[in-house]
Design a protein around this motif. Sequence first.
Motif, PDB file in Angstrom:
ATOM      1  N   VAL A 181      23.473 -38.996 -15.221  1.00  0.00           N
ATOM      2  CA  VAL A 181      24.009 -37.885 -16.009  1.00  0.00           C
ATOM      3  C   VAL A 181      23.838 -36.590 -15.229  1.00  0.00           C
ATOM      4  N   VAL A 182      24.917 -35.824 -15.128  1.00  0.00           N
ATOM      5  CA  VAL A 182      24.851 -34.505 -14.520  1.00  0.00           C
ATOM      6  C   VAL A 182      24.739 -33.474 -15.637  1.00  0.00           C
ATOM      7  N   PHE A 183      23.678 -32.677 -15.592  1.00  0.00           N
ATOM      8  CA  PHE A 183      23.461 -31.621 -16.574  1.00  0.00           C
ATOM      9  C   PHE A 183      23.594 -30.249 -15.922  1.00  0.00           C
ATOM     10  N   LYS A 184      24.162 -29.303 -16.668  1.00  0.00           N
ATOM     11  CA  LYS A 184      24.021 -27.897 -16.313  1.00  0.00           C
ATOM     12  C   LYS A 184      22.849 -27.366 -17.132  1.00  0.00           C
ATOM     13  N   VAL A 185      21.865 -26.797 -16.432  1.00  0.00           N
ATOM     14  CA  VAL A 185      20.615 -26.413 -17.081  1.00  0.00           C
ATOM     15  C   VAL A 185      20.355 -24.922 -16.876  1.00  0.00           C
ATOM     16  N   ASP A 186      19.996 -24.247 -17.964  1.00  0.00           N
ATOM     17  CA  ASP A 186      19.559 -22.861 -17.885  1.00  0.00           C
ATOM     18  C   ASP A 186      18.052 -22.879 -17.643  1.00  0.00           C
ATOM     19  N   THR A 187      17.625 -22.491 -16.452  1.00  0.00           N
ATOM     20  CA  THR A 187      16.205 -22.593 -16.106  1.00  0.00           C
ATOM     21  C   THR A 187      15.355 -21.555 -16.833  1.00  0.00           C
ATOM     22  N   ARG A 188      15.989 -20.556 -17.454  1.00  0.00           N
ATOM     23  CA  ARG A 188      15.230 -19.567 -18.223  1.00  0.00           C
ATOM     24  C   ARG A 188      14.873 -20.092 -19.607  1.00  0.00           C
ATOM     25  N   THR A 189      15.819 -20.772 -20.233  1.00  0.00           N
ATOM     26  CA  THR A 189      15.630 -21.204 -21.622  1.00  0.00           C
ATOM     27  C   THR A 189      15.346 -22.701 -21.744  1.00  0.00           C
ATOM     28  N   GLY A 190      15.713 -23.466 -20.707  1.00  0.00           N
ATOM     29  CA  GLY A 190      15.550 -24.907 -20.763  1.00  0.00           C
ATOM     30  C   GLY A 190      16.708 -25.622 -21.423  1.00  0.00           C
ATOM     31  N   THR A 191      17.691 -24.895 -21.941  1.00  0.00           N
ATOM     32  CA  THR A 191      18.835 -25.542 -22.575  1.00  0.00           C
ATOM     33  C   THR A 191      19.657 -26.268 -21.523  1.00  0.00           C
ATOM     34  N   ARG A 192      20.232 -27.373 -21.932  1.00  0.00           N
ATOM     35  CA  ARG A 192      21.012 -28.193 -21.003  1.00  0.00           C
ATOM     36  C   ARG A 192      22.339 -28.613 -21.630  1.00  0.00           C
ATOM     37  N   GLN A 193      23.319 -28.764 -20.776  1.00  0.00           N
ATOM     38  CA  GLN A 193      24.654 -29.177 -21.210  1.00  0.00           C
ATOM     39  C   GLN A 193      25.092 -30.345 -20.336  1.00  0.00           C
ATOM     40  N   GLU A 194      25.467 -31.456 -20.948  1.00  0.00           N
ATOM     41  CA  GLU A 194      25.929 -32.614 -20.187  1.00  0.00           C
ATOM     42  C   GLU A 194      27.304 -32.327 -19.599  1.00  0.00           C
ATOM     43  N   VAL A 195      27.389 -32.407 -18.272  1.00  0.00           N
ATOM     44  CA  VAL A 195      28.645 -32.153 -17.582  1.00  0.00           C
ATOM     45  C   VAL A 195      29.453 -33.429 -17.446  1.00  0.00           C
ATOM     46  N   GLU A 196      28.798 -34.499 -17.029  1.00  0.00           N
ATOM     47  CA  GLU A 196      29.461 -35.796 -16.979  1.00  0.00           C
ATOM     48  C   GLU A 196      28.434 -36.908 -16.921  1.00  0.00           C
ATOM     49  N   ARG A 197      28.863 -38.066 -17.362  1.00  0.00           N
ATOM     50  CA  ARG A 197      28.011 -39.255 -17.366  1.00  0.00           C
ATOM     51  C   ARG A 197      28.699 -40.329 -16.530  1.00  0.00           C
ATOM     52  N   ILE A 198      27.963 -40.837 -15.547  1.00  0.00           N
ATOM     53  CA  ILE A 198      28.526 -41.818 -14.623  1.00  0.00           C
ATOM     54  C   ILE A 198      27.893 -43.171 -14.910  1.00  0.00           C
ATOM     55  N   LYS A 199      28.705 -44.127 -15.278  1.00  0.00           N
ATOM     56  CA  LYS A 199      28.205 -45.455 -15.590  1.00  0.00           C
ATOM     57  C   LYS A 199      27.792 -46.164 -14.312  1.00  0.00           C
ATOM     58  N   ASP A 200      26.613 -46.789 -14.340  1.00  0.00           N
ATOM     59  CA  ASP A 200      26.096 -47.458 -13.156  1.00  0.00           C
ATOM     60  C   ASP A 200      27.034 -48.545 -12.671  1.00  0.00           C
ATOM     61  N   GLY A 201      27.746 -49.173 -13.613  1.00  0.00           N
ATOM     62  CA  GLY A 201      28.659 -50.245 -13.214  1.00  0.00           C
ATOM     63  C   GLY A 201      29.907 -49.731 -12.541  1.00  0.00           C
ATOM     64  N   ASP A 202      30.195 -48.419 -12.683  1.00  0.00           N
ATOM     65  CA  ASP A 202      31.413 -47.864 -12.109  1.00  0.00           C
ATOM     66  C   ASP A 202      31.154 -47.275 -10.728  1.00  0.00           C
ATOM     67  N   VAL A 203      30.391 -46.218 -10.679  1.00  0.00           N
ATOM     68  CA  VAL A 203      29.958 -45.646  -9.408  1.00  0.00           C
ATOM     69  C   VAL A 203      28.470 -45.411  -9.526  1.00  0.00           C
ATOM     70  N   SER A 204      27.888 -44.698  -8.578  1.00  0.00           N
ATOM     71  CA  SER A 204      26.441 -44.555  -8.673  1.00  0.00           C
ATOM     72  C   SER A 204      26.006 -43.133  -8.790  1.00  0.00           C
ATOM     73  N   SER A 205      24.785 -42.994  -8.352  1.00  0.00           N
ATOM     74  CA  SER A 205      24.038 -41.835  -8.718  1.00  0.00           C
ATOM     75  C   SER A 205      23.821 -40.828  -7.616  1.00  0.00           C
ATOM     76  N   SER A 206      23.843 -41.211  -6.365  1.00  0.00           N
ATOM     77  CA  SER A 206      23.681 -40.237  -5.286  1.00  0.00           C
ATOM     78  C   SER A 206      25.004 -39.512  -5.108  1.00  0.00           C
ATOM     79  N   LEU A 207      24.997 -38.210  -5.372  1.00  0.00           N
ATOM     80  CA  LEU A 207      26.244 -37.463  -5.473  1.00  0.00           C
ATOM     81  C   LEU A 207      26.317 -36.342  -4.447  1.00  0.00           C
TER      82      LEU A 207
END
Length: 663
Positions: A181-207
């Motif tokens: 999962v790629v998150f956009k994170v506000d390091t001041r508040t800790g809030t996070r927003q999911e940008v995209e989710r990559i299924k392990d069966g489709d592609v992988s994680s090193s981006l």
Amino acid sequence: MHRKSFARLSLALAFAVAAPVAMAQQIPVTDFAKYADLDEVALSPTGEYIALAVPSVDGKETNLQIVKLADGSTVKTLRFGQESHVMGVTWTDDDQITVARAKRYPGEEFLRNTGQLMATNLTGDKQRTLFAYVLDDGTKRGRNKDLGSAYLEKVLDKEPGKVLVNFYCWEMDCGEDGDTVVFKVDTRTGTRQEVERIKDGDVSSSLVFDTDGIARIAYSEESDGTPKLSYRATATSAWAPLPKSIAGYHLVGGVFAEDNNTLYARVSDEGEATQLYKIDVAAGTRTKMVNREGVNVGTIMTATRKEVPFGVTYTSPSPAVQYFDNNSEWAKLHNALLQRFKGKMVYFLDFTRDDSKVLFWTSGDRDMGNYYVLDRANGNKITQVGARAPWFEGKALAAMKPIEFTTRDGVKLYGYYTAPVGGGAGPKPLVVMPHGGPFAVFDAWGFDRDVQFLASRGYGVLQVNYRGSGGRGHKFIQQAYKEWGGMIQNDITDGVKYAIDQKLADPDRICMYGGSFGGYSALMQPILNPGMYKCAIGYVGVYDLPLLNSSKESEDESVERFFLRSLGTDAASLGKLSPAKRAGEVKVPVMLVHGKADGNVGMNQFRAMDGALKDAGNPAETFLGAGEGHGFSNPENIAELYRRMEAFLDKHIGPNAKVATSP
């Protein structure tokens, strides 16, 4: 140097060339056992501050120190938990810093990321955990329950304080197969927003992300260990298999240009060593930029806050730099620094927003590393802001000389020979020091504590990057599968013969020393080459291959599959390649060293070898480190190990080895 005054004193030093050493003096053992004074430095976007990761003397903790660049005054020193380490120090805004929680593993110089992220402002009154999994404590429930590991990927300068985080879900804990999962994170508040989710069966994680923060290249592995690559042809394209016209076999990392289409990446088409290409991602075409025959391309160098690629560096088989354009502004600056810091490599680390200040790092075979800030707006003034091991300054250390030789079956191999300090001309007593692994690990030009300690005691040191080593492509690694006691040992033997033929080694005074797989080799070599060695030191070594194989059956599936491919399963064959099964053929004095808490190569390996040597009438000298793992971490134990090694070596290939005079 006292810890509290470290940053201030370092900043007060105007850079000057070290005075020549008048007399070579033997360096105390404890100097080689110390932890570095400094692990990392990061420059703030405004250039007002630096942030330093500073280890404690005992190495049990690494804290964050924030220093004002103008006068070296400490703004704040922050701890992120008892016996906690920090790494990956990153400024996400002018007054905001993010760090990764880390762990120091025994026997390793650098920290390892644990997948937890924390953030703080300058004064530390607004510390925040961004990602972590905190265990419940009695009746108190841990606040953070992130079921995975988080890694900061990119600072979004257009959105101050915000970053992209790559979150690897633990299998079956978030998503069907453990998504990325790629998150956009506000390091001041800790809030996070999911940008995209990559299924392990489709592609992988090193981006690999483009300059706008869009994931464009994804890497994973098939069950047999071969690379699986996917890409987005444009920022809005769907994921698709990477075309062979871009990379036939593997694409390693990469940096996008500002057009978000041009990618500079290291590519291998058939498992050979990587070469650097400039890739038109949308068109699926490429142009070769640089390569070094037979070895992987090293670090892609970038400059400016926007990370513009301008060249590559190599440390293996010998240090070198190749620029894309010798006349470019950044190539000229980098080359000028190389000339200023002769005999060292130079790496740009951070730039201010206006690119007026540059944080850079220098290191070499006789230098653990120094950090400097270059002020381009002030006549390119250079100020030292930190040294990893200042206690070595002005002391005589040994040069690591790259070597190459041809094996008995016609393959060119690389390695290093380090001559003893002040030893003069002629053959020297030699310590052969094969690296661990054996696969994908390799020795590179640079500072090595073991090598420098041995050279300071009057010994030459030979390191061989045998087949199976990293740095030369997957084919070079794969050809040594199931050759622990065969091809790999032949390569080491041929390296020793080369050292003898070149009058580097006294053939009557050669000893083996190695850790992990190097420990295996230290005991296997005297079996395969009777009379070549006078002694052997096995450090956290593997000595019984069937026993090792059975222990890996409890590991996760990927580890077990790798051992099936690289070691094999024939117990009878593995037994013939095990020093513990052939202890009667070890006709040299042996020293065995092991950590009592080694979770990688357990004490059962030590007991098997120690017991077999006793049964053969050749009991080993032993040193067991209480609480130590796969390599010692306690400086007192490291120093004691060096003392025992020195006495053992002097006894068997000395004593004249201890002579040290002026270089």
